[in-house]
Motif scaffolding. Structure first.
Motif, PDB file in Angstrom:
ATOM      1  N   GLY A 153       1.010  -1.218   0.048  1.00  0.00           N
ATOM      2  CA  GLY A 153      -0.023   0.547   0.031  1.00  0.00           C
ATOM      3  C   GLY A 153       0.553   1.270   0.446  1.00  0.00           C
ATOM      4  O   GLY A 153       1.694   1.506  -0.852  1.00  0.00           O
ATOM      5  N   SER A 154       0.375   1.824   0.162  1.00  0.00           N
ATOM      6  CA  SER A 154       1.142   2.976   1.461  1.00  0.00           C
ATOM      7  C   SER A 154       2.925   2.768   2.587  1.00  0.00           C
ATOM      8  O   SER A 154       2.988   3.519   3.088  1.00  0.00           O
ATOM      9  CB  SER A 154       0.387   4.418   1.144  1.00  0.00           C
ATOM     10  N   TYR A 155       2.782   1.930   3.585  1.00  0.00           N
ATOM     11  CA  TYR A 155       2.831   1.623   4.328  1.00  0.00           C
ATOM     12  C   TYR A 155       4.371   0.728   4.076  1.00  0.00           C
ATOM     13  O   TYR A 155       4.695  -0.097   3.041  1.00  0.00           O
ATOM     14  CB  TYR A 155       2.606   0.299   5.114  1.00  0.00           C
ATOM     15  N   GLY A 156       5.973   0.862   4.728  1.00  0.00           N
ATOM     16  CA  GLY A 156       6.598   0.520   4.757  1.00  0.00           C
ATOM     17  C   GLY A 156       7.944   0.635   5.978  1.00  0.00           C
ATOM     18  O   GLY A 156       7.086   1.077   6.892  1.00  0.00           O
ATOM     19  N   LEU A 157       8.477  -0.308   5.847  1.00  0.00           N
ATOM     20  CA  LEU A 157       9.133  -0.694   6.955  1.00  0.00           C
ATOM     21  C   LEU A 157      10.430  -0.637   6.891  1.00  0.00           C
ATOM     22  O   LEU A 157      10.518  -2.160   5.916  1.00  0.00           O
ATOM     23  CB  LEU A 157       8.995  -1.345   8.253  1.00  0.00           C
ATOM     24  N   SER A 158      11.449  -0.515   7.328  1.00  0.00           N
ATOM     25  CA  SER A 158      13.138  -1.561   7.276  1.00  0.00           C
ATOM     26  C   SER A 158      14.090  -1.410   9.113  1.00  0.00           C
ATOM     27  O   SER A 158      13.955  -1.035   9.860  1.00  0.00           O
ATOM     28  CB  SER A 158      13.988  -0.787   6.546  1.00  0.00           C
ATOM     29  N   TYR A 159      14.359  -2.678   8.942  1.00  0.00           N
ATOM     30  CA  TYR A 159      15.615  -2.398  10.434  1.00  0.00           C
ATOM     31  C   TYR A 159      16.586  -3.134   9.300  1.00  0.00           C
ATOM     32  O   TYR A 159      16.762  -3.824   9.395  1.00  0.00           O
ATOM     33  CB  TYR A 159      14.444  -3.298  11.279  1.00  0.00           C
ATOM     34  N   VAL A 160      17.612  -2.518  10.592  1.00  0.00           N
ATOM     35  CA  VAL A 160      19.107  -3.633  10.399  1.00  0.00           C
ATOM     36  C   VAL A 160      19.388  -4.683  11.507  1.00  0.00           C
ATOM     37  O   VAL A 160      18.383  -4.134  12.835  1.00  0.00           O
ATOM     38  CB  VAL A 160      20.267  -2.571  10.663  1.00  0.00           C
ATOM     39  N   ILE A 161      19.316  -5.446  10.495  1.00  0.00           N
ATOM     40  CA  ILE A 161      20.263  -6.597  11.636  1.00  0.00           C
ATOM     41  C   ILE A 161      21.226  -7.018  12.254  1.00  0.00           C
ATOM     42  O   ILE A 161      22.275  -7.269  11.099  1.00  0.00           O
ATOM     43  CB  ILE A 161      18.963  -7.817  11.191  1.00  0.00           C
ATOM     44  N   VAL A 162      22.566  -7.320  13.323  1.00  0.00           N
ATOM     45  CA  VAL A 162      23.512  -7.370  12.920  1.00  0.00           C
ATOM     46  C   VAL A 162      23.292  -7.988  14.086  1.00  0.00           C
ATOM     47  O   VAL A 162      23.346  -8.279  14.919  1.00  0.00           O
ATOM     48  CB  VAL A 162      23.883  -6.031  13.885  1.00  0.00           C
ATOM     49  N   PRO A 163      24.660  -9.402  13.522  1.00  0.00           N
ATOM     50  CA  PRO A 163      24.724 -10.659  14.412  1.00  0.00           C
ATOM     51  C   PRO A 163      25.209 -10.033  15.675  1.00  0.00           C
ATOM     52  O   PRO A 163      26.517  -9.703  15.809  1.00  0.00           O
ATOM     53  CB  PRO A 163      25.509 -11.570  13.513  1.00  0.00           C
ATOM     54  N   GLY A 164      24.843 -10.840  17.207  1.00  0.00           N
ATOM     55  CA  GLY A 164      25.322 -10.141  18.126  1.00  0.00           C
ATOM     56  C   GLY A 164      24.750  -9.113  18.882  1.00  0.00           C
ATOM     57  O   GLY A 164      25.571  -9.076  20.150  1.00  0.00           O
ATOM     58  N   GLU A 165      24.478  -8.436  18.645  1.00  0.00           N
ATOM     59  CA  GLU A 165      24.009  -7.016  19.149  1.00  0.00           C
ATOM     60  C   GLU A 165      23.026  -6.560  18.609  1.00  0.00           C
ATOM     61  O   GLU A 165      22.029  -6.020  19.826  1.00  0.00           O
ATOM     62  CB  GLU A 165      24.572  -6.440  17.813  1.00  0.00           C
ATOM     63  N   THR A 166      21.664  -7.174  17.472  1.00  0.00           N
ATOM     64  CA  THR A 166      20.391  -6.294  17.620  1.00  0.00           C
ATOM     65  C   THR A 166      19.761  -7.503  17.831  1.00  0.00           C
ATOM     66  O   THR A 166      20.297  -8.588  17.178  1.00  0.00           O
ATOM     67  CB  THR A 166      20.314  -5.960  16.238  1.00  0.00           C
ATOM     68  N   PRO A 167      18.491  -7.578  18.547  1.00  0.00           N
ATOM     69  CA  PRO A 167      17.321  -8.997  18.107  1.00  0.00           C
ATOM     70  C   PRO A 167      17.150  -8.789  16.577  1.00  0.00           C
ATOM     71  O   PRO A 167      17.347  -8.165  15.740  1.00  0.00           O
ATOM     72  CB  PRO A 167      16.236  -8.069  18.220  1.00  0.00           C
ATOM     73  N   CYS A 168      17.198 -10.306  16.051  1.00  0.00           N
ATOM     74  CA  CYS A 168      16.913 -10.600  14.859  1.00  0.00           C
ATOM     75  C   CYS A 168      15.328 -10.705  14.840  1.00  0.00           C
ATOM     76  O   CYS A 168      14.415 -10.703  15.165  1.00  0.00           O
ATOM     77  CB  CYS A 168      17.382 -12.263  14.820  1.00  0.00           C
ATOM     78  N   LEU A 169      14.789 -11.282  13.266  1.00  0.00           N
ATOM     79  CA  LEU A 169      13.900 -11.168  12.972  1.00  0.00           C
ATOM     80  C   LEU A 169      12.544 -12.305  13.790  1.00  0.00           C
ATOM     81  O   LEU A 169      11.912 -12.157  14.145  1.00  0.00           O
ATOM     82  CB  LEU A 169      13.614 -11.581  11.602  1.00  0.00           C
TER      83      LEU A 169
END
Length: 339
Positions: A153-169
């Motif tokens: 639609g008109s919606y979107g999202l993005s996220y950076v995933i860094v192993p060992g640092e951030t939550p994963c998917l």
């Protein structure tokens, strides 16, 4: 060295500079999917001077793609070119100094494991969570950062995933609803695609030039039509018991039993099936099928119509059954013509 080159305006940006441009030349980015997000991500990175870009996609160019997938043109539809091949042709014309590799295949564990070698970054441009979870587990296993992206639609999202640092998917999916609508149910406008690409490629440039202190650590989402924008702190979602990124990972989505053999494609009345053979003799099938239907073929695929259904066979053994979302019906057609 670079100041009078094609990258001069990028080099003038202080966080990149000449050292960052040299770093980009040495990097390898793997892009999973060559649709709206994938083709646009690839173009930005090729124009930026990334040394090597590998593109993986299972589909070919369709009329409905031209509204938002900017690397493609009408001739690609007429010629039924696979997206990966059409993308490589256009990207090489844009910047011949970048090494572009194109693979017309499904993003399976086996194929992606082979392609992960020497990759510095993975960019998600897929249309389903089965593939994303597979990419997530490979990223965790091989310690390669990846950038999640989605739009509808008109919606979107993005996220950076860094192993060992951030939550994963997998961590995020336990707490945050990331799926639901599809472009098949609510459509999509091109500006939403470009906004997600802007976030993904900006974060990519930060990673590839070692500006990781500038990375966004939040889940970015927006709705362009509603003029809404948010940044959500998801660090609390990181789970030490996560099977994908926790203290004792088992990488469950790399297991055979968790891999989908039939898939309903996003935005299309289409089901994908797989032949056991990974290297199909297209001439053999074309000869056999011409007794039952009018077959069109090129070096990458063949297609034919049966009643209201169109079937497309790729060299890597995949079959797309257009005209249905019913997996049972698709399997019937699949077995009817391909055993």
């Amino acid at each position: 060295m670079f100041l009078n080159s094609r990258y001069s305006r990028q080099i003038l940006f202080p966080p990149i500079g000449e050292s960052g441009q040299r770093a980009l030349k040495q990097k390898h980015v793997l892009i999973i999917g060559a649709g709206a997000l994938g083709s646009s991500n690839a173009e930005v990175l090729v124009r930026a001077g990334v040394g090597k870009v590998t593109i993986v996609d299972r589909d070919y160019v369709d009329w409905s793609n031209l509204q938002r997938q900017q690397l493609y043109e009408e001739a690609d539809v007429v010629n039924q070119l696979p997206k990966a091949i059409a993308a490589k042709q256009r990207l090489t014309a844009i910047n011949a100094d970048v090494h572009v590799e194109a693979y017309v295949l499904d993003a399976t564990v086996e194929e992606l494991t082979r392609l992960m070698e020497d990759v510095d970054l993975v960019i998600d441009a897929t249309d389903n969570f089965d593939t994303r979870l597979l990419v997530n587990d490979l990223s965790m296993k091989y310690c390669v950062p990846w950038i999640y992206g989605a739009c509808v639609g008109s919606y979107g999202l993005s996220y950076v995933i860094v192993p060992g640092e951030t939550p994963c998917l997998s961590c995020l999916l336990e707490s945050i609803p990331l799926g639901g609508m599809t472009c098949d149910t609510v459509g999509i406008i091109s500006p939403a695609v470009q906004m997600v690409v802007a976030h993904q490629t900006t974060e990519a440039l930060k990673i590839l030039t070692s500006n990781t202190e500038a990375l966004s650590r939040k889940l970015v989402s927006f709705d362009l039509w509603k003029n809404e924008f948010s940044r959500l702190d998801v660090q609390r979602c990181k789970n030490s018991n996560c099977a994908s990124c926790g203290e004792n990972p088992t990488y469950p989505f790399l297991a055979e039993e968790n891999q989908t053999k039939s898939t309903v494609l996003c935005g299309r009345d289409t089901v994908q099936m797989r032949l056991p053979n990974k290297d199909v003799d297209l001439e053999h099938y074309a000869h056999a099928l011409r007794e039952q239907a009018t077959v069109t073929a090129n070096p990458y695929l063949l297609s034919f119509m049966i009643e209201e259904y169109r079937l497309v066979l790729f060299k890597d053994g995949r079959v797309l059954i257009h005209g249905t979302k019913d997996i049972t019906k698709a399997k019937t057609l699949y077995h009817r013509f391909f055993g």
